[in-house]
Design an enzyme around this catalytic site. Sequence first.
Site, PDB file in Angstrom:
ATOM      1  N   GLU A   1       0.765  -9.704  -1.452  1.00 59.60           N
ATOM      2  CA  GLU A   1      -0.593 -10.257  -1.643  1.00 59.60           C
ATOM      3  C   GLU A   1      -0.957 -10.299  -3.128  1.00 59.60           C
ATOM      4  OE1 GLU A   1      -2.497  -7.631   1.312  1.00 59.60           O
ATOM      5  OE2 GLU A   1      -3.136  -9.450   2.338  1.00 59.60           O
TER       6      GLU A   1
ATOM      7  N   ALA B   1       0.844  -1.193   0.000  1.00 63.57           N
ATOM      8  CA  ALA B   1       0.000   0.000   0.000  1.00 63.57           C
ATOM      9  C   ALA B   1       0.877   1.240   0.000  1.00 63.57           C
ATOM     10  CB  ALA B   1      -0.890  -0.005   1.234  1.00 63.57           C
TER      11      ALA B   1
ATOM     12  N   GLU C   1       2.558  -6.337   7.628  1.00 61.46           N
ATOM     13  CA  GLU C   1       1.467  -5.508   8.169  1.00 61.46           C
ATOM     14  C   GLU C   1       1.441  -5.445   9.685  1.00 61.46           C
ATOM     15  OE1 GLU C   1       1.228  -7.492   5.552  1.00 61.46           O
ATOM     16  OE2 GLU C   1      -0.172  -6.697   4.072  1.00 61.46           O
TER      17      GLU C   1
ATOM     18  N   GLY D   1       0.717  -5.483   0.600  1.00 57.30           N
ATOM     19  CA  GLY D   1      -0.183  -5.662  -0.544  1.00 57.30           C
ATOM     20  C   GLY D   1       0.550  -6.106  -1.803  1.00 57.30           C
TER      21      GLY D   1
HETATM   22  N1  CO8 Z   1       4.447   3.569   0.056  1.00 48.83           N
HETATM   23  C1  CO8 Z   1       4.823   4.805  -0.342  1.00 48.83           C
HETATM   24  N2  CO8 Z   1       6.102   5.108  -0.565  1.00 48.83           N
HETATM   25  C2  CO8 Z   1       7.026   4.154  -0.382  1.00 48.83           C
HETATM   26  C3  CO8 Z   1       6.694   2.855   0.038  1.00 48.83           C
HETATM   27  C4  CO8 Z   1       5.320   2.561   0.262  1.00 48.83           C
HETATM   28  N3  CO8 Z   1       4.882   1.342   0.618  1.00 48.83           N
HETATM   29  N4  CO8 Z   1       7.833   2.142   0.161  1.00 48.83           N
HETATM   30  C5  CO8 Z   1       8.840   2.974  -0.174  1.00 48.83           C
HETATM   31  N5  CO8 Z   1       8.354   4.192  -0.494  1.00 48.83           N
HETATM   32  C6  CO8 Z   1       9.092   5.396  -0.865  1.00 48.83           C
HETATM   33  C7  CO8 Z   1       9.872   5.938   0.331  1.00 48.83           C
HETATM   34  O1  CO8 Z   1       9.060   6.663   1.197  1.00 48.83           O
HETATM   35  C8  CO8 Z   1      10.925   6.790  -0.375  1.00 48.83           C
HETATM   36  O2  CO8 Z   1      10.360   8.005  -0.766  1.00 48.83           O
HETATM   37  P1  CO8 Z   1      11.209   9.376  -0.638  1.00 48.83           P
HETATM   38  O3  CO8 Z   1      12.355   9.199  -1.595  1.00 48.83           O
HETATM   39  O4  CO8 Z   1      10.254  10.435  -1.027  1.00 48.83           O
HETATM   40  O5  CO8 Z   1      11.663   9.457   0.797  1.00 48.83           O
HETATM   41  C9  CO8 Z   1      11.186   5.997  -1.660  1.00 48.83           C
HETATM   42  O6  CO8 Z   1      10.080   5.105  -1.833  1.00 48.83           O
HETATM   43  C10 CO8 Z   1      12.438   5.165  -1.513  1.00 48.83           C
HETATM   44  O7  CO8 Z   1      12.271   4.347  -0.363  1.00 48.83           O
HETATM   45  P2  CO8 Z   1      13.433   4.083   0.688  1.00 48.83           P
HETATM   46  O8  CO8 Z   1      14.302   5.287   0.817  1.00 48.83           O
HETATM   47  O9  CO8 Z   1      12.830   3.538   1.933  1.00 48.83           O
HETATM   48  O10 CO8 Z   1      14.253   2.977  -0.100  1.00 48.83           O
HETATM   49  P3  CO8 Z   1      15.048   1.744   0.494  1.00 48.83           P
HETATM   50  O11 CO8 Z   1      15.684   1.115  -0.704  1.00 48.83           O
HETATM   51  O12 CO8 Z   1      15.909   2.150   1.622  1.00 48.83           O
HETATM   52  O13 CO8 Z   1      13.921   0.752   1.083  1.00 48.83           O
HETATM   53  C11 CO8 Z   1      11.879  -0.546   1.088  1.00 48.83           C
HETATM   54  C12 CO8 Z   1      12.920   0.238   0.250  1.00 48.83           C
HETATM   55  C13 CO8 Z   1      12.562  -1.753   1.731  1.00 48.83           C
HETATM   56  C14 CO8 Z   1      10.794  -0.989   0.118  1.00 48.83           C
HETATM   57  C15 CO8 Z   1      11.340   0.381   2.198  1.00 48.83           C
HETATM   58  O14 CO8 Z   1      10.933   1.618   1.619  1.00 48.83           O
HETATM   59  C16 CO8 Z   1      10.143  -0.205   2.929  1.00 48.83           C
HETATM   60  O15 CO8 Z   1      10.314  -0.999   3.822  1.00 48.83           O
HETATM   61  N6  CO8 Z   1       8.914   0.218   2.540  1.00 48.83           N
HETATM   62  C17 CO8 Z   1       7.710  -0.209   3.215  1.00 48.83           C
HETATM   63  C18 CO8 Z   1       7.319  -1.606   2.809  1.00 48.83           C
HETATM   64  C19 CO8 Z   1       6.111  -2.090   3.589  1.00 48.83           C
HETATM   65  O16 CO8 Z   1       6.153  -2.310   4.790  1.00 48.83           O
HETATM   66  N7  CO8 Z   1       4.988  -2.331   2.867  1.00 48.83           N
HETATM   67  C20 CO8 Z   1       3.776  -2.824   3.442  1.00 48.83           C
HETATM   68  C21 CO8 Z   1       2.755  -1.752   3.423  1.00 48.83           C
HETATM   69  S1  CO8 Z   1       1.282  -2.215   4.280  1.00 48.83           S
HETATM   70  C22 CO8 Z   1       0.302  -2.894   3.095  1.00 48.83           C
HETATM   71  O17 CO8 Z   1       0.690  -3.075   1.976  1.00 48.83           O
HETATM   72  C23 CO8 Z   1      -1.046  -3.251   3.556  1.00 48.83           C
HETATM   73  C24 CO8 Z   1      -1.999  -3.679   2.472  1.00 48.83           C
HETATM   74  C25 CO8 Z   1      -3.283  -4.083   3.177  1.00 48.83           C
HETATM   75  C26 CO8 Z   1      -4.461  -4.144   2.243  1.00 48.83           C
HETATM   76  C27 CO8 Z   1      -5.694  -4.386   3.068  1.00 48.83           C
HETATM   77  C28 CO8 Z   1      -6.964  -4.200   2.279  1.00 48.83           C
HETATM   78  C29 CO8 Z   1      -8.229  -4.533   3.105  1.00 48.83           C
END
Ligand code: CO8
Length: 258
Positions: free
Chosen positions: A112, A64, A132, A109
Amino acid sequence: MNNLLVDIKGGVARVTINRPQAHNALSKETNEELQELATELANNSDVRVVLLRGAGEKSFCAGADLKERKGVSAEETGPYVDAISGAIHAWARIPQPTIAVVNGYAFGGGMELAIACDIRIASDNAVFGLTEVKLGIMPGAGGTQRLPRLIGVAAAKELILLGKRIDAERALAIGLVSAVVPTAELDAAEERLLSDIAGCAPLSLRMAKEAIDRGVEVGVEEGLRIERACYERTLFSDDRNEGLAAFAEKRAPRFTGR
Ligand code: CO8
């Protein structure tokens, strides 16, 4: 579409989530586009197989869009989560075989979405996680239901209850993906899969997928009835006659999907 690249050629639909600057995270608009596209592909009889990947080499999809979500008001939360779960469930309902080519991170997601596909191959830098519980929520777009059906309850609980991130090698060991290759070889691995699928009758693939997907939800007797009904759809098809003729004539079959 603003967030997806779609290329349909020779019966193959290649879909790329194109938000590399956000690790291909699922914004509301991306989810709406994914859902709309899933319906279009499902109804496109020219499409035999669907491939899904993320743009760039870092991420398949980081789940997400957490930045967008932070700004979502209480009233907007319902439609927001409906958009993400609706997209992922629509993807699971595509009747043609779907392949997730996981080229990097697949979290929340994003994972998923990958497990809503039929087959997953991964680059050796792929990382998977239903993270999550570390964000104060839980998997809600099929994670708690599809993952145990894919890899078993014990392994699914380990991943989900610990919010654990696993690498490609472990994903292969637990059966989450069917192949892991170096990033540079991902396109070639994709082509091998496509070439295998190209030799199969499209209607057979759809019917076999339907029999499996509906069959795992019911007892074995009911499952066998579903299997028989799906089998009979292939039995009276042109492709079944073509398959027999090609075998007798020692040539490759020319399937039409009818
Ligand atoms: N959403 C928005 N932006 C993101 C996301 C994300 N999920 N992940 C990364 N970004 C952005 C960062 O904020 C950053 O932006 P900016 O340059 O503006 O600061 C850019 O991408 C680069 O990210 P990082 O600097 O963090 O890059 P890294 O290489 O250090 O790390 C990762 C990459 C490992 C992907 C890290 O960003 C991370 O851990 N992201 C979060 C991943 C996560 O936990 N995802 C789960 C989200 S919860 C979910 O999906 C729930 C769905 C439920 C659905 C239910 C329906 C009923």
